[in-house]
Scaffold this motif. Structure first.
Motif, PDB file in Angstrom:
ATOM      1  N   LYS A   1      26.440  28.841  38.960  1.00 53.33           N
ATOM      2  CA  LYS A   1      26.677  30.220  38.545  1.00 53.33           C
ATOM      3  C   LYS A   1      27.960  30.765  39.157  1.00 53.33           C
ATOM      4  N   TRP A   2      28.171  30.507  40.450  1.00 57.60           N
ATOM      5  CA  TRP A   2      29.394  30.977  41.086  1.00 57.60           C
ATOM      6  C   TRP A   2      30.614  30.392  40.400  1.00 57.60           C
ATOM      7  N   LEU A   3      30.568  29.102  40.106  1.00 57.59           N
ATOM      8  CA  LEU A   3      31.716  28.440  39.502  1.00 57.59           C
ATOM      9  C   LEU A   3      32.026  29.010  38.123  1.00 57.59           C
ATOM     10  N   ILE A   4      31.015  29.226  37.314  1.00 58.45           N
ATOM     11  CA  ILE A   4      31.229  29.800  35.990  1.00 58.45           C
ATOM     12  C   ILE A   4      31.798  31.211  36.108  1.00 58.45           C
ATOM     13  N   GLU A   5      31.282  31.991  37.038  1.00 60.85           N
ATOM     14  CA  GLU A   5      31.797  33.348  37.242  1.00 60.85           C
ATOM     15  C   GLU A   5      33.249  33.316  37.714  1.00 60.85           C
ATOM     16  N   ALA A   6      33.580  32.354  38.567  1.00 65.92           N
ATOM     17  CA  ALA A   6      34.957  32.221  39.044  1.00 65.92           C
ATOM     18  C   ALA A   6      35.891  31.827  37.906  1.00 65.92           C
ATOM     19  N   ILE A   7      35.442  30.915  37.053  1.00 64.89           N
ATOM     20  CA  ILE A   7      36.254  30.496  35.911  1.00 64.89           C
ATOM     21  C   ILE A   7      36.501  31.672  34.972  1.00 64.89           C
ATOM     22  N   LYS A   8      35.474  32.452  34.712  1.00 68.67           N
ATOM     23  CA  LYS A   8      35.630  33.632  33.855  1.00 68.67           C
ATOM     24  C   LYS A   8      36.608  34.629  34.483  1.00 68.67           C
ATOM     25  N   ALA A   9      36.519  34.775  35.794  1.00 71.11           N
ATOM     26  CA  ALA A   9      37.428  35.684  36.489  1.00 71.11           C
ATOM     27  C   ALA A   9      38.867  35.203  36.386  1.00 71.11           C
ATOM     28  N   ASN A  10      39.064  33.903  36.567  1.00 69.36           N
ATOM     29  CA  ASN A  10      40.409  33.338  36.446  1.00 69.36           C
ATOM     30  C   ASN A  10      40.986  33.572  35.054  1.00 69.36           C
ATOM     31  N   GLU A  11      40.165  33.397  34.038  1.00 69.06           N
ATOM     32  CA  GLU A  11      40.627  33.609  32.663  1.00 69.06           C
ATOM     33  C   GLU A  11      40.956  35.075  32.422  1.00 69.06           C
ATOM     34  N   GLN A  12      40.167  35.959  33.019  1.00 67.86           N
ATOM     35  CA  GLN A  12      40.417  37.392  32.877  1.00 67.86           C
ATOM     36  C   GLN A  12      41.731  37.792  33.551  1.00 67.86           C
ATOM     37  N   ILE A  13      41.993  37.198  34.701  1.00 67.65           N
ATOM     38  CA  ILE A  13      43.247  37.478  35.404  1.00 67.65           C
ATOM     39  C   ILE A  13      44.440  37.129  34.522  1.00 67.65           C
ATOM     40  N   MET A  14      44.404  35.939  33.927  1.00 70.30           N
ATOM     41  CA  MET A  14      45.533  35.486  33.122  1.00 70.30           C
ATOM     42  C   MET A  14      45.659  36.255  31.809  1.00 70.30           C
ATOM     43  N   ALA A  15      44.534  36.704  31.282  1.00 70.88           N
ATOM     44  CA  ALA A  15      44.563  37.432  30.011  1.00 70.88           C
ATOM     45  C   ALA A  15      45.082  38.857  30.166  1.00 70.88           C
ATOM     46  N   ASN A  16      45.051  39.369  31.404  1.00 73.39           N
ATOM     47  CA  ASN A  16      45.417  40.771  31.626  1.00 73.39           C
ATOM     48  C   ASN A  16      46.520  40.928  32.668  1.00 73.39           C
ATOM     49  N   VAL A  17      47.401  39.931  32.748  1.00 74.03           N
ATOM     50  CA  VAL A  17      48.488  39.986  33.716  1.00 74.03           C
ATOM     51  C   VAL A  17      49.344  41.227  33.509  1.00 74.03           C
ATOM     52  N   ASP A  18      49.524  41.633  32.261  1.00 75.35           N
ATOM     53  CA  ASP A  18      50.401  42.763  31.964  1.00 75.35           C
ATOM     54  C   ASP A  18      49.884  44.086  32.533  1.00 75.35           C
ATOM     55  N   LYS A  19      48.636  44.123  32.954  1.00 78.88           N
ATOM     56  CA  LYS A  19      48.074  45.351  33.511  1.00 78.88           C
ATOM     57  C   LYS A  19      48.388  45.523  35.001  1.00 78.88           C
ATOM     58  N   ILE A  20      48.948  44.488  35.612  1.00 76.92           N
ATOM     59  CA  ILE A  20      49.308  44.580  37.030  1.00 76.92           C
ATOM     60  C   ILE A  20      50.685  45.211  37.154  1.00 76.92           C
ATOM     61  N   LYS A  21      50.742  46.374  37.750  1.00 78.58           N
ATOM     62  CA  LYS A  21      51.999  47.100  37.935  1.00 78.58           C
ATOM     63  C   LYS A  21      52.440  47.112  39.395  1.00 78.58           C
ATOM     64  N   THR A  22      51.558  46.734  40.299  1.00 75.83           N
ATOM     65  CA  THR A  22      51.836  46.759  41.737  1.00 75.83           C
ATOM     66  C   THR A  22      52.792  45.627  42.112  1.00 75.83           C
ATOM     67  N   PRO A  23      53.863  45.906  42.853  1.00 80.73           N
ATOM     68  CA  PRO A  23      54.750  44.821  43.316  1.00 80.73           C
ATOM     69  C   PRO A  23      53.978  43.812  44.156  1.00 80.73           C
ATOM     70  N   LEU A  24      54.189  42.534  43.865  1.00 79.80           N
ATOM     71  CA  LEU A  24      53.432  41.472  44.525  1.00 79.80           C
ATOM     72  C   LEU A  24      54.339  40.486  45.248  1.00 79.80           C
ATOM     73  N   LEU A  25      53.852  40.008  46.395  1.00 81.05           N
ATOM     74  CA  LEU A  25      54.410  38.839  47.048  1.00 81.05           C
ATOM     75  C   LEU A  25      53.320  37.778  47.037  1.00 81.05           C
ATOM     76  N   VAL A  26      53.583  36.650  46.394  1.00 79.94           N
ATOM     77  CA  VAL A  26      52.616  35.558  46.329  1.00 79.94           C
ATOM     78  C   VAL A  26      53.052  34.451  47.279  1.00 79.94           C
ATOM     79  N   LEU A  27      52.206  34.152  48.273  1.00 79.12           N
ATOM     80  CA  LEU A  27      52.467  33.074  49.218  1.00 79.12           C
ATOM     81  C   LEU A  27      51.722  31.825  48.762  1.00 79.12           C
TER      82      LEU A  27
END
Length: 233
Positions: A157-183
């Motif tokens: 269940k955790w893995l499926i929820e994580a996969i869905k979350a990952n897909e949601q992140i990529m599908a809605n990248v344009d909604k992120i307006k906050t400046p980011l530093l990715v390490l």
């Protein structure tokens, strides 16, 4: 804060070693509540966010829903996608979905994903988290001395929820307006660095506040950037 189901927060299954969540969005709800409580007396224009690994995925989802909370954010080794190793991601997803279906068909209790189990101490030589033996020993000692914080493997269940979350992140990248530093940990085998690269590339395409968002790669570092060797830190 310890995420629900981890640390000394309330565990969600009868087997307290299981990494489990019913809905990944619950993590985002928890983060929202934490922010509201802890920042009530702070200047709303001067808040910064630092998140690591799964916290990076939670934070990316949070920033999509609440784009005006933070002045800027740092995501360390963010779990934009899980590293499926030698197994193709699509096949791993199919296995997870099939396993969850059988689990829910045959039992009311969550099952571990294939190859996962209760917490077991790991030898430094076999660890995939850090090159720093001293910090790794401190990390392991905390687990040995505190049964309450021990966490084993993940459930279907955790893995499926994580996969869905990952897909949601990529599908809605344009909604992120906050400046980011990715390490990015250059030798990470826990999360998928390629997905981090795609995530940053899409942020740049938005032409918003992230037009220069490239991952800052810490060459040779493993997943746990904050307790790596001194030179990598």
């Amino acid at each position: 804060v310890d995420h629900r189901g981890q640390g000394i927060s309330q565990r969600l299954t009868e087997n307290k070693h299981q990494g489990h969540v019913e809905n990944f969005s619950d993590y985002v709800t928890d983060l929202r509540q934490l922010i509201e409580i802890t920042t009530a007396d702070y200047d709303d224009d001067n808040l910064f966010l630092l998140a690591h690994s799964m916290g990076g995925a939670i934070s990316a989802l949070y920033l999509q829903q609440y784009p005006n909370t933070f002045k800027a954010a740092v995501l360390s080794s963010p779990m934009i996608a899980i590293n499926s190793g030698v197994i193709p991601y699509s096949f791993a997803k199919t296995i997870a979905k099939a396993g969850l279906f059988i689990n829910e068909l045959l039992s009311t209790k969550p099952w571990y994903f294939i190859g996962q189990g209760d917490y077991e101490s790991t030898d430094f030589a076999k660890n995939r988290l850090t090159h720093c033996e001293n910090r790794f020993d401190i990390f392991e000692q905390l687990y040995r001395e505190n049964d309450a914080i021990k966490l084993g493997g993940i459930t279907y269940k955790w893995l499926i929820e994580a996969i869905k979350a990952n897909e949601q992140i990529m599908a809605n990248v344009d909604k992120i307006k906050t400046p980011l530093l990715v390490l990015q940990a250059g030798a990470d085998s826990i999360v998928d660095n390629t997905s981090q690269n795609v995530f940053c590339a899409q942020l740049k395409d938005n032409k918003t506040s992230n037009d220069v968002c490239n991952p800052t790669v810490i060459k040779g570092a493993r997943h746990e950037l904050f307790f790596e060797t001194d030179n990598l830190r």
